[in-house]
Write an enzyme that holds these catalytic residues in place. Structure first.
Site, PDB file in Angstrom:
ATOM      1  N   LYS A 143       0.725  -0.900   0.244  1.00  0.00           N
ATOM      2  CA  LYS A 143       0.024  -0.048   0.149  1.00  0.00           C
ATOM      3  C   LYS A 143       0.817   1.134   0.268  1.00  0.00           C
ATOM      4  O   LYS A 143       2.253   1.349   0.477  1.00  0.00           O
ATOM      5  CB  LYS A 143      -0.972  -0.073   1.224  1.00  0.00           C
ATOM      6  N   TYR A 182      17.034  29.754   8.498  1.00  0.00           N
ATOM      7  CA  TYR A 182      15.923  30.338   9.543  1.00  0.00           C
ATOM      8  C   TYR A 182      16.323  30.237  10.797  1.00  0.00           C
ATOM      9  O   TYR A 182      17.083  28.804  11.674  1.00  0.00           O
ATOM     10  CB  TYR A 182      14.582  29.226   8.743  1.00  0.00           C
TER      11      TYR A 182
HETATM   12  C1  PLP Z   1       0.184  -1.962   7.105  1.00  0.00           C
HETATM   13  C2  PLP Z   1      -0.782  -3.456   7.116  1.00  0.00           C
HETATM   14  C3  PLP Z   1       0.686  -4.295   7.868  1.00  0.00           C
HETATM   15  C4  PLP Z   1       1.887  -4.017   7.271  1.00  0.00           C
HETATM   16  O1  PLP Z   1       2.609  -4.202   8.257  1.00  0.00           O
HETATM   17  P1  PLP Z   1       3.617  -3.476   9.188  1.00  0.00           P
HETATM   18  O2  PLP Z   1       3.577  -3.603  10.397  1.00  0.00           O
HETATM   19  O3  PLP Z   1       4.279  -2.702   7.876  1.00  0.00           O
HETATM   20  O4  PLP Z   1       4.241  -4.593   8.220  1.00  0.00           O
HETATM   21  C5  PLP Z   1      -0.069  -5.640   7.349  1.00  0.00           C
HETATM   22  N1  PLP Z   1      -1.628  -6.075   7.460  1.00  0.00           N
HETATM   23  C6  PLP Z   1      -2.747  -4.833   7.481  1.00  0.00           C
HETATM   24  C7  PLP Z   1      -3.955  -4.557   7.261  1.00  0.00           C
HETATM   25  C8  PLP Z   1      -1.692  -3.435   7.342  1.00  0.00           C
HETATM   26  O5  PLP Z   1      -2.694  -2.345   7.171  1.00  0.00           O
END
Ligand code: PLP
Length: 351
Positions: free
Chosen positions: A42, A251
């Site tokens: 994702k 800054y």
């Molecule tokens: C993002 C996500 C993962 C992966 O999690 P990590 O902590 O990045 O390994 C797995 N399952 C779901 C449902 C997620 O939303």
């Protein structure tokens, strides 16, 4: 005169290590024991570039991918269609149906409303159980076996809220999830994210869903020895400047030179995801020589101390210290924020 458009070489980029990505997936797959490791891709594969990541992981043998929404499923459809399973974690809204019905990706059904929406389609889906995180998913007490009669349910999953810690929530979620599986007739069961894989075989079931650790994140000590850094930002020195004692830098003058020395100005800043938490605390390097960030990180510029590397000049490149564990303690940002926040202005270069 040629018709070719002149190239514009980048002034900052991210070097991405294909071998490290694949080695991380293999290590997590092995650590998952009898379960197979999938991949959470994702948010553009946590910012690294979803098409490249999916292509490389498929070549390594990964066949299960998790995206957040249908837009993200569409991004990789030309790679995955007919070859790998893609699950859409945020589920399926009414407005998603026109696309979802013709997509080879599956929705992760998160509520009874979504179940009622999807069941008449006769198409495959996954189911999310809320085992105590109270974000998405159906509560175990609302599950009834006849909800699912005639449905093709691939993965029954739940998600761990605190797998990076050793508190009681992990075992409590495992119990809730197991209870739900008594009712849910799925082909495959899946609970663990990256950190969950390190909790041991009770948490593995049939399929694990690592994300962060594929990209170099280490959320538990058990993962330290097996996970390699994947993303290394690098920036070009676009100006070298000599400061005298008393000169102020950047800054709000958050650095004032105590003696005369050179600084290098880099074309990278908080607009690239190198956020202001690195002000006076981040580090760059040239070989083994550490070049601390001085003063406040600006939108497009950073100053680094060149005292230890006086040979560096305009046009030279330096490496950003971006080991996610180290960068997290320098900046106060989470490893997730550090990796997903890397900006689009940084060229992605896979090696
Ligand atoms: C993002 C996500 C993962 C992966 O999690 P990590 O902590 O990045 O390994 C797995 N399952 C779901 C449902 C997620 O939303």
């Amino acid at each position: 005169m040629s018709d070719e458009v002149p190239i514009i070489p980048p002034t900052a980029k991210i070097r991405l290590d294909s071998d490290a990505l694949v080695a991380n997936w293999r290590a997590l797959d092995k650590m998952s024991g009898k379960a197979k490791a999938g991949a959470a891709v994702k948010a553009n594969a946590y910012g690294l570039g979803v098409r490249d990541v999916v292509q490389k992981l498929m070549a390594a043998g990964c066949t299960d991918f998790f995206v957040a929404n249908w837009q993200e499923a569409r991004e990789i459809e030309y790679l995955t269609a007919g070859k790998a399973s893609v699950s859409v974690l945020n589920g399926v809204r009414q407005a998603d149906l026109p696309f979802a019905l013709q997509s080879p990706a599956k929705p992760v059904i998160n509520s009874l409303e979504q179940l009622a929406r999807w069941r008449p389609t006769g198409k495959a889906c996954d189911i999310m159980i809320n085992s105590g995180m109270n974000r998405l998913g159906i509560n175990p007490e609302n599950l009834e076996a006849d909800h699912f009669v005639g449905m093709a349910i691939d993965i029954a999953m739940s998600h761990l809220a605190s797998a990076d810690e050793d508190g009681p929530q992990n075992a409590a979620q495992l119990d809730q999830y197991r209870a739900a599986l008594e009712i849910l007739p799925a082909k495959r069961n899946s609970l663990a994210n990256s950190a969950g894989i390190a909790l041991g075989s009770d948490y593995h079931f049939d399929l694990t869903r690592p994300g962060l650790s594929l990209y170099g994140g280490v959320q538990r000590p058990e993962l330290e020895a097996v996970i390699e850094q994947v993303a290394m930002p690098q920036a070009e020195i676009i100006q070298v400047r000599s400061l005298r004692a008393g000169d102020k830098l950047g800054y709000n003058a958050q650095y004032i030179a105590e003696e005369s020395h050179d600084v290098g100005i880099l074309a990278m800043g908080y607009a690239d995801g190198y956020l202001r938490g690195f002000s006076n605390s981040g580090m760059f390097a040239d070989g083994g020589i550490v070049l601390p960030v001085l003063g406040r990180v600006s939108m497009d510029l950073i100053a680094i101390d060149l005292t230890e590397a006086p040979q560096l000049k305009e046009g030279d490149w330096v490496d950003c210290e971006y080991d996610l564990g180290i960068a997290s303690s320098q900046s106060g940002l989470s490893q997730y924020e550090l990796i997903t926040g890397l900006g689009n202005r940084l060229a992605r270069q896979w090696t």
